[in-house]
Design a protein around this motif. Structure first.
Motif, PDB file in Angstrom:
ATOM      1  N   GLY A   1      -6.776  10.004  -6.455  1.00  0.00           N
ATOM      2  CA  GLY A   1      -7.500  11.246  -6.723  1.00  0.00           C
ATOM      3  C   GLY A   1      -6.667  12.362  -7.307  1.00  0.00           C
ATOM      4  O   GLY A   1      -6.965  13.536  -7.090  1.00  0.00           O
ATOM      5  N   ARG A   2      -5.632  12.016  -8.069  1.00  0.00           N
ATOM      6  CA  ARG A   2      -4.805  13.014  -8.764  1.00  0.00           C
ATOM      7  C   ARG A   2      -4.827  12.716 -10.250  1.00  0.00           C
ATOM      8  O   ARG A   2      -4.347  11.664 -10.681  1.00  0.00           O
ATOM      9  CB  ARG A   2      -3.368  12.984  -8.236  1.00  0.00           C
ATOM     10  N   PRO A   3      -5.373  13.632 -11.040  1.00  0.00           N
ATOM     11  CA  PRO A   3      -5.550  13.339 -12.467  1.00  0.00           C
ATOM     12  C   PRO A   3      -4.238  13.049 -13.193  1.00  0.00           C
ATOM     13  O   PRO A   3      -3.261  13.785 -13.059  1.00  0.00           O
ATOM     14  CB  PRO A   3      -6.211  14.615 -13.014  1.00  0.00           C
ATOM     15  N   LEU A   4      -4.231  11.922 -13.919  1.00  0.00           N
ATOM     16  CA  LEU A   4      -3.145  11.546 -14.835  1.00  0.00           C
ATOM     17  C   LEU A   4      -1.789  11.419 -14.139  1.00  0.00           C
ATOM     18  O   LEU A   4      -0.742  11.583 -14.776  1.00  0.00           O
ATOM     19  CB  LEU A   4      -3.046  12.556 -15.988  1.00  0.00           C
TER      20      LEU A   4
ATOM     21  N   VAL B   1       0.863  -1.187   0.000  1.00  0.00           N
ATOM     22  CA  VAL B   1       0.000   0.000   0.000  1.00  0.00           C
ATOM     23  C   VAL B   1       0.893   1.229   0.000  1.00  0.00           C
ATOM     24  O   VAL B   1       1.625   1.481   0.959  1.00  0.00           O
ATOM     25  CB  VAL B   1      -0.939   0.014   1.219  1.00  0.00           C
ATOM     26  N   ALA B   2       0.846   1.985  -1.086  1.00  0.00           N
ATOM     27  CA  ALA B   2       1.644   3.199  -1.225  1.00  0.00           C
ATOM     28  C   ALA B   2       0.736   4.413  -1.095  1.00  0.00           C
ATOM     29  O   ALA B   2      -0.479   4.322  -1.294  1.00  0.00           O
ATOM     30  CB  ALA B   2       2.354   3.215  -2.581  1.00  0.00           C
ATOM     31  N   HIS B   3       1.341   5.564  -0.768  1.00  0.00           N
ATOM     32  CA  HIS B   3       0.546   6.769  -0.534  1.00  0.00           C
ATOM     33  C   HIS B   3       1.431   8.003  -0.689  1.00  0.00           C
ATOM     34  O   HIS B   3       2.592   7.904  -1.111  1.00  0.00           O
ATOM     35  CB  HIS B   3      -0.097   6.722   0.856  1.00  0.00           C
ATOM     36  N   SER B   4       0.886   9.161  -0.318  1.00  0.00           N
ATOM     37  CA  SER B   4       1.582  10.432  -0.562  1.00  0.00           C
ATOM     38  C   SER B   4       2.892  10.555   0.198  1.00  0.00           C
ATOM     39  O   SER B   4       3.785  11.303  -0.198  1.00  0.00           O
ATOM     40  CB  SER B   4       0.670  11.611  -0.194  1.00  0.00           C
ATOM     41  N   ARG B   5       3.045   9.806   1.301  1.00  0.00           N
ATOM     42  CA  ARG B   5       4.278   9.867   2.088  1.00  0.00           C
ATOM     43  C   ARG B   5       5.275   8.765   1.700  1.00  0.00           C
ATOM     44  O   ARG B   5       6.345   8.680   2.310  1.00  0.00           O
ATOM     45  CB  ARG B   5       3.945   9.758   3.579  1.00  0.00           C
ATOM     46  N   SER B   6       4.926   7.933   0.739  1.00  0.00           N
ATOM     47  CA  SER B   6       5.825   6.855   0.342  1.00  0.00           C
ATOM     48  C   SER B   6       7.078   7.415  -0.326  1.00  0.00           C
ATOM     49  O   SER B   6       7.010   8.369  -1.108  1.00  0.00           O
ATOM     50  CB  SER B   6       5.123   5.895  -0.626  1.00  0.00           C
ATOM     51  N   THR B   7       8.209   6.794  -0.047  1.00  0.00           N
ATOM     52  CA  THR B   7       9.472   7.184  -0.670  1.00  0.00           C
ATOM     53  C   THR B   7       9.583   6.529  -2.042  1.00  0.00           C
ATOM     54  O   THR B   7       9.389   5.324  -2.172  1.00  0.00           O
ATOM     55  CB  THR B   7      10.665   6.749   0.210  1.00  0.00           C
ATOM     56  N   ASP B   8       9.887   7.339  -3.059  1.00  0.00           N
ATOM     57  CA  ASP B   8      10.075   6.874  -4.439  1.00  0.00           C
ATOM     58  C   ASP B   8       8.866   6.081  -4.920  1.00  0.00           C
ATOM     59  O   ASP B   8       8.938   4.880  -5.213  1.00  0.00           O
ATOM     60  CB  ASP B   8      11.349   6.046  -4.568  1.00  0.00           C
ATOM     61  N   LEU B   9       7.742   6.775  -4.996  1.00  0.00           N
ATOM     62  CA  LEU B   9       6.495   6.148  -5.424  1.00  0.00           C
ATOM     63  C   LEU B   9       6.595   5.501  -6.807  1.00  0.00           C
ATOM     64  O   LEU B   9       6.109   4.378  -7.010  1.00  0.00           O
ATOM     65  CB  LEU B   9       5.364   7.178  -5.379  1.00  0.00           C
ATOM     66  N   PRO B  10       7.219   6.156  -7.797  1.00  0.00           N
ATOM     67  CA  PRO B  10       7.331   5.501  -9.118  1.00  0.00           C
ATOM     68  C   PRO B  10       8.025   4.143  -9.052  1.00  0.00           C
ATOM     69  O   PRO B  10       7.607   3.194  -9.728  1.00  0.00           O
ATOM     70  CB  PRO B  10       8.144   6.506  -9.942  1.00  0.00           C
ATOM     71  N   ALA B  11       9.067   4.036  -8.222  1.00  0.00           N
ATOM     72  CA  ALA B  11       9.782   2.764  -8.105  1.00  0.00           C
ATOM     73  C   ALA B  11       8.897   1.684  -7.494  1.00  0.00           C
ATOM     74  O   ALA B  11       8.945   0.514  -7.911  1.00  0.00           O
ATOM     75  CB  ALA B  11      11.045   2.951  -7.265  1.00  0.00           C
TER      76      ALA B  11
ATOM     77  N   ASP C   1      -7.652   1.549 -12.765  1.00  0.00           N
ATOM     78  CA  ASP C   1      -7.710   2.983 -12.486  1.00  0.00           C
ATOM     79  C   ASP C   1      -9.038   3.330 -11.821  1.00  0.00           C
ATOM     80  O   ASP C   1     -10.098   3.305 -12.458  1.00  0.00           O
ATOM     81  CB  ASP C   1      -7.545   3.768 -13.797  1.00  0.00           C
ATOM     82  N   VAL C   2      -8.974   3.664 -10.538  1.00  0.00           N
ATOM     83  CA  VAL C   2     -10.180   3.995  -9.769  1.00  0.00           C
ATOM     84  C   VAL C   2     -10.497   5.490  -9.830  1.00  0.00           C
ATOM     85  O   VAL C   2     -11.603   5.918  -9.525  1.00  0.00           O
ATOM     86  CB  VAL C   2     -10.007   3.540  -8.297  1.00  0.00           C
ATOM     87  N   GLY C   3      -9.543   6.285 -10.255  1.00  0.00           N
ATOM     88  CA  GLY C   3      -9.683   7.744 -10.200  1.00  0.00           C
ATOM     89  C   GLY C   3     -10.814   8.292 -11.050  1.00  0.00           C
ATOM     90  O   GLY C   3     -11.069   7.808 -12.160  1.00  0.00           O
TER      91      GLY C   3
ATOM     92  N   ASP D   1      -2.431   8.090 -16.662  1.00  0.00           N
ATOM     93  CA  ASP D   1      -2.354   8.674 -18.014  1.00  0.00           C
ATOM     94  C   ASP D   1      -2.619   7.550 -19.011  1.00  0.00           C
ATOM     95  O   ASP D   1      -1.712   6.849 -19.447  1.00  0.00           O
ATOM     96  CB  ASP D   1      -0.975   9.295 -18.234  1.00  0.00           C
ATOM     97  N   PHE D   2      -3.885   7.399 -19.364  1.00  0.00           N
ATOM     98  CA  PHE D   2      -4.324   6.245 -20.152  1.00  0.00           C
ATOM     99  C   PHE D   2      -3.578   6.151 -21.488  1.00  0.00           C
ATOM    100  O   PHE D   2      -3.135   5.057 -21.888  1.00  0.00           O
ATOM    101  CB  PHE D   2      -5.834   6.329 -20.401  1.00  0.00           C
ATOM    102  N   ALA D   3      -3.433   7.260 -22.178  1.00  0.00           N
ATOM    103  CA  ALA D   3      -2.810   7.244 -23.500  1.00  0.00           C
ATOM    104  C   ALA D   3      -1.386   6.690 -23.438  1.00  0.00           C
ATOM    105  O   ALA D   3      -0.952   5.925 -24.310  1.00  0.00           O
ATOM    106  CB  ALA D   3      -2.809   8.653 -24.093  1.00  0.00           C
ATOM    107  N   GLU D   4      -0.656   7.080 -22.395  1.00  0.00           N
ATOM    108  CA  GLU D   4       0.725   6.614 -22.238  1.00  0.00           C
ATOM    109  C   GLU D   4       0.782   5.183 -21.717  1.00  0.00           C
ATOM    110  O   GLU D   4       1.465   4.315 -22.270  1.00  0.00           O
ATOM    111  CB  GLU D   4       1.481   7.523 -21.262  1.00  0.00           C
ATOM    112  N   VAL D   5       0.067   4.937 -20.628  1.00  0.00           N
ATOM    113  CA  VAL D   5       0.198   3.671 -19.903  1.00  0.00           C
ATOM    114  C   VAL D   5      -0.360   2.500 -20.712  1.00  0.00           C
ATOM    115  O   VAL D   5       0.146   1.370 -20.613  1.00  0.00           O
ATOM    116  CB  VAL D   5      -0.472   3.777 -18.521  1.00  0.00           C
ATOM    117  N   SER D   6      -1.371   2.745 -21.522  1.00  0.00           N
ATOM    118  CA  SER D   6      -1.957   1.660 -22.320  1.00  0.00           C
ATOM    119  C   SER D   6      -0.949   1.055 -23.292  1.00  0.00           C
ATOM    120  O   SER D   6      -1.145  -0.067 -23.776  1.00  0.00           O
ATOM    121  CB  SER D   6      -3.185   2.163 -23.079  1.00  0.00           C
TER     122      SER D   6
END
Length: 286
Positions: free
Chosen positions: A210-213, A187-197, A228-230, A248-253
Motif C-alpha cells: 500500500g505504498r505507491p511506487l 514474508v517481508a514487511h515494514s519492520r524487515s531489515t534491508d527490505l531491498p536486499a 503488483d497488488v497495490g 514503479d512499473f516504468a522502471e521495474v518492467s
C-alpha cells in the motif's frame, strides 16, 4: 512481458460459465451471489457494479442489497443471518470498508464459512492453513498465484517467493498459497531489515504493502516475476488523479521477465476468483 490480468480473468470466466451451465443442466442449481453494500463510498459502488455485471455474465444469479450509512451493526448482522439461511444464496459478500461504527470482524464472523466467498472467516483461514483443497480462499491471493503460473507455468516448485506485506487479506494467505505450490516463501514487511536486499532474492515478488511506487528497479532481481497488488491514488504532473501500484512499473518492467500492470493486473483476477469461490460454494452446498 506484461502479465495481462484482463485476459487471464476473461479466460477464467469463460471456464466458469461452462461449469455454471453444467451445474444447472445436471442439478437445476444456479449459483447465487448476494453483495451487501453499506453507505455511499464511491469506490465501493464501482467495485460492486463490476462484480454484479460479471456475476450475471457467467450465468450466476446476482443480488445487490444497498443499506444506508446509518445502518447499525445489529441490523446488518440480522440481515446476514437471514442470508445464511437462504438456500438460494450460495455466496455472501459484504463490501469493505464499512462505516466506522460497524465492527468489520464482527460482520465477517456473522457470515457462515460455507457462504464466505471472500474467504475472510477464521474457519476458512484455518482450512487454508491446513492445506484443505476445498477451502474458500481470499480472492486476491488466488489471483496472484494464477497470474504467476500464467507466466512461469504450473510448476512453481523451488521458486523463492517474497511477499512484501503481511495483511490478513493478501500477505498472509498468499504466502500460504505459494507454500502449497512448493515455493520457498519469505514474508517481508515494514519492520524487515534491508527490505531491498530481501526483494532482490525473489524469483516471484508480490508487492502488497500500500505504498505507491515503492518497489524500484534495483530492488528486483533481473528476470524475476513481479505481481503488483497495490492500488494507490496519486496526482500526476497535471494534478489529475492517477492510479498506480506499489511497484514503479516504468522502471521495474525493464528488469522483470514478467510484471502485472496497475490497473489491469491483479484487480480483474480478484473478481474472477470471487465467482470461482461462489461456484465452489454452490457445489459444496449441493
Amino acid at each position: 512481458m506484461i502479465i495481462d490480468g484482463k485476459i487471464v480473468a476473461q479466460e477464467l470466466r469463460s471456464k466458469l460459465k461452462l461449469q455454471v451451465q453444467e451445474l444447472k443442466a445436471k442439478h437445476n442449481i444456479t449459483p447465487g451471489l448476494t453483495v451487501v453494500l453499506v453507505g455511499d463510498d464511491p469506490a465501493s459502488h464501482v467495485y460492486v457494479r463490476n462484480k454484479i455485471k460479471q456475476t450475471t455474465e457467467v450465468g450466476m444469479i446476482s443480488n445487490e442489497i444497498r443499506l444506508a450509512e446509518k445502518t447499525t451493526e445489529e441490523e446488518l448482522i440480522e440481515l446476514l443471518h437471514g442470508l445464511n439461511n437462504d438456500d438460494d444464496v450460495h455466496g455472501i459478500l459484504v463490501q469493505l470498508p464499512l462505516p466506522k461504527h460497524i465492527n468489520e470482524q464482527a460482520i465477517i464472523t456473522s457470515i457462515i464459512p460455507e457462504k464466505d466467498v471472500d474467504g475472510f472467516h477464521a474457519m476458512n483461514s484455518g482450512h487454508l492453513l491446513n492445506g484443505d483443497a476445498e477451502a474458500l480462499v481470499p480472492c486476491t491471493p488466488q489471483g496472484c498465484v494464477i497470474l504467476a503460473k500464467k507466466h512461469l507455468g504450473n510448476d512453481l516448485s523451488g521458486k523463492h517467493a517474497v511477499i512484501v506485506g503481511r495483511s490478513n487479506i493478501v500477505g498472509k494467505p498468499v504466502s500460504l498459497l505459494f507454500l502449497q505450490e512448493n515455493c520457498t516463501v519469505t514474508v517481508a514487511h515494514s519492520r524487515s531489515t534491508d527490505l531491498p536486499a530481501l526483494c532482490r532474492q525473489a524469483d516471484i515478488l508480490v508487492a502488497a504493502v500500500g505504498r505507491p511506487l515503492m518497489i524500484k528497479a534495483d530492488w528486483v532481481k533481473p528476470g524475476a516475476t513481479v505481481i503488483d497488488v497495490g492500488i494507490n491514488h496519486i496526482e500526476d504532473e497535471q494534478g489529475k488523479d492517477k492510479l498506480v501500484g506499489d511497484v514503479d512499473f516504468a522502471e521495474v518492467s525493464k528488469v522483470a521477465s514478467g510484471i502485472t500492470p496497475v490497473p489491469g493486473g491483479v484487480g480483474p483476477m480478484t473478481i474472477a476468483c470471487l465467482l470461482k469461490n461462489t461456484l465452489r460454494a454452490a457445489k459444496q452446498h449441493l
